[in-house]
Design a protein around this motif. Structure first.
Motif, short mmCIF file in Angstrom:
data_model
loop_
_atom_site.label_atom_id
_atom_site.label_comp_id
_atom_site.label_asym_id
_atom_site.label_seq_id
_atom_site.Cartn_x
_atom_site.Cartn_y
_atom_site.Cartn_z
N SER A 1 -5.64 4.08 -5.15
CA SER A 1 -4.55 5.00 -4.78
C SER A 1 -5.27 6.07 -3.89
CB SER A 1 -3.99 5.63 -6.21
OG SER A 1 -4.98 6.67 -6.69
N TRP A 2 -6.43 6.31 -3.90
CA TRP A 2 -7.29 7.32 -3.33
C TRP A 2 -7.20 6.55 -1.80
CZ3 TRP A 2 -11.81 7.84 -6.79
CH2 TRP A 2 -11.41 8.41 -8.03
N VAL A 3 -7.51 5.57 -1.73
CA VAL A 3 -7.66 4.83 -0.05
C VAL A 3 -6.23 4.65 0.42
CG1 VAL A 3 -8.56 2.51 1.01
CG2 VAL A 3 -9.84 3.69 -0.87
N GLY A 4 -5.27 4.05 -0.31
CA GLY A 4 -4.14 3.96 0.02
C GLY A 4 -3.14 5.31 0.39
N THR A 5 -2.05 5.26 0.99
CA THR A 5 -1.40 6.29 1.61
C THR A 5 -0.52 7.05 0.77
OG1 THR A 5 0.44 4.76 2.60
CG2 THR A 5 -1.39 5.29 3.98
#
Length: 127
Positions: free
Chosen positions: A48-52
């Motif tokens: 979730s942190w990497v995603g947008t």
């Protein structure tokens, strides 16, 4: 300039850690940190942190379990904070750091990462 202690002290230690250096070099940089989180049962949060999309929260104790007690001890010592402050601060800051360091939902190459880390919005991290 960032001073010692508190969130500023944590950020001062975490920025080089993203690049694979500093007191947390043994974590292996951004890729190593993400790998440890994946292996430690925090893959959904890390993704979730990497995603947008929205960043998921992470429990400080779960973060310590995934990254290792030694990493938390090193972070606390280098940032001049207590272990609890280190765990809590890391749980608050790491999602924001990873989010900013992975623009467009992609983990950058090590060549790109240095430039990205140099441009992070520190005010937004601490806000």
């Amino acid at each position: 300039m960032l001073g010692g202690g508190g969130q500023a002290g944590l950020i001062k230690v975490l920025l080089p850690a993203l690049l694979g250096g500093g007191a947390l070099a043994k974590l292996g940089g951004l890729g190593g940190i993400l790998g440890k989180l994946q292996g430690g049962g925090l893959g959904n949060q890390a993704n979730s942190w990497v995603g947008t999309g929205q960043n998921e929260d992470v429990d400080p104790d779960a973060l310590e379990s995934a990254l290792g007690a030694d990493a938390i001890d090193d972070l606390a010592r280098e940032a001049d904070v207590s272990r609890d402050e280190a765990k809590g601060g890391l749980a608050a800051l790491l999602p924001k750091l990873v989010d900013q360091a992975t623009p467009g939902g992609q983990v950058p190459s090590s060549d790109q990462l240095g430039s990205i880390v140099g441009k992070l919005d520190l005010k937004r991290l601490m806000g």
